[in-house]
Design a protein around this motif. Structure first.
Motif, PDB file in Angstrom:
ATOM      1  N   LYS A 181       5.965 -19.826  28.467  1.00  0.00           N
ATOM      2  CA  LYS A 181       5.460 -19.791  27.372  1.00  0.00           C
ATOM      3  C   LYS A 181       5.743 -19.290  26.032  1.00  0.00           C
ATOM      4  CE  LYS A 181       1.186 -19.588  30.097  1.00  0.00           C
ATOM      5  NZ  LYS A 181       0.876 -20.942  30.135  1.00  0.00           N
ATOM      6  N   GLU A 182       5.486 -19.839  24.976  1.00  0.00           N
ATOM      7  CA  GLU A 182       5.904 -19.326  23.500  1.00  0.00           C
ATOM      8  C   GLU A 182       4.588 -19.414  22.613  1.00  0.00           C
ATOM      9  OE1 GLU A 182       9.008 -21.945  23.720  1.00  0.00           O
ATOM     10  OE2 GLU A 182       8.184 -23.351  22.283  1.00  0.00           O
ATOM     11  N   ALA A 183       4.842 -18.402  21.628  1.00  0.00           N
ATOM     12  CA  ALA A 183       3.700 -18.461  20.637  1.00  0.00           C
ATOM     13  C   ALA A 183       4.599 -18.023  19.299  1.00  0.00           C
ATOM     14  CB  ALA A 183       2.628 -17.379  21.025  1.00  0.00           C
ATOM     15  N   LEU A 184       3.834 -18.862  18.301  1.00  0.00           N
ATOM     16  CA  LEU A 184       4.493 -18.369  16.899  1.00  0.00           C
ATOM     17  C   LEU A 184       3.409 -17.732  16.166  1.00  0.00           C
ATOM     18  CD1 LEU A 184       6.725 -19.225  14.903  1.00  0.00           C
ATOM     19  CD2 LEU A 184       5.374 -21.131  14.275  1.00  0.00           C
ATOM     20  N   TYR A 185       3.903 -16.509  15.507  1.00  0.00           N
ATOM     21  CA  TYR A 185       2.981 -15.681  14.759  1.00  0.00           C
ATOM     22  C   TYR A 185       3.379 -15.616  13.288  1.00  0.00           C
ATOM     23  CZ  TYR A 185       0.929 -13.869  19.355  1.00  0.00           C
ATOM     24  OH  TYR A 185       0.328 -14.219  20.454  1.00  0.00           O
ATOM     25  N   LYS A 186       2.592 -15.444  12.390  1.00  0.00           N
ATOM     26  CA  LYS A 186       2.878 -15.190  10.974  1.00  0.00           C
ATOM     27  C   LYS A 186       2.745 -13.535  10.908  1.00  0.00           C
ATOM     28  CE  LYS A 186       1.004 -15.953   6.412  1.00  0.00           C
ATOM     29  NZ  LYS A 186       0.912 -17.029   5.628  1.00  0.00           N
ATOM     30  N   THR A 187       4.119 -13.356  10.089  1.00  0.00           N
ATOM     31  CA  THR A 187       4.355 -11.786   9.719  1.00  0.00           C
ATOM     32  C   THR A 187       4.670 -11.744   8.384  1.00  0.00           C
ATOM     33  OG1 THR A 187       6.600 -11.914  10.472  1.00  0.00           O
ATOM     34  CG2 THR A 187       5.038 -11.343  12.204  1.00  0.00           C
ATOM     35  N   GLU A 188       4.858 -10.595   7.909  1.00  0.00           N
ATOM     36  CA  GLU A 188       5.258 -10.536   6.358  1.00  0.00           C
ATOM     37  C   GLU A 188       6.906 -10.876   6.370  1.00  0.00           C
ATOM     38  OE1 GLU A 188       5.615  -6.715   3.317  1.00  0.00           O
ATOM     39  OE2 GLU A 188       3.870  -6.687   4.674  1.00  0.00           O
TER      40      GLU A 188
END
Length: 94
Positions: free
Chosen positions: A38-45
């Protein structure tokens, strides 16, 4: 400042807890059928983070530009063959 130490600390803290406590915004999530992970993309600064599991069940995070909006785009951006305009020959793991 040392990415290896940071990774170990986050792993001990627990990735799920780390993501929740920082309040990271999930942009995309996908099953990687080739790897069976599984993989997920997250928004960070500053950068987006692609969080991936490897077949050994370890969790890793890879930085990608904020212009990347899907897990597939992140994988393509991280793939040196794609970045050079070439096609990878590998379609799966053995």
């Amino acid at each position: 400042k040392n990415s290896d130490i940071l990774s170990i600390r986050i792993e001990r803290f627990n990735w799920t807890r780390y993501i929740q406590e920082l309040g990271l915004q999930e942009i995309d999530m996908k099953d990687n059928e080739i790897e069976g992970t599984k993989e997920a993309l997250y928004k960070t600064e500053g950068m987006n983070k692609l969080v991936v599991t490897c077949p050994t069940k370890r969790i890793f995070t890879l930085s990608v530009p904020q212009t990347i909006k899907t897990c597939e785009e992140a994988r393509n951006w991280l793939n040196p063959f794609t970045r050079l305009g070439l096609k990878a020959r590998c379609t799966g793991r053995t």
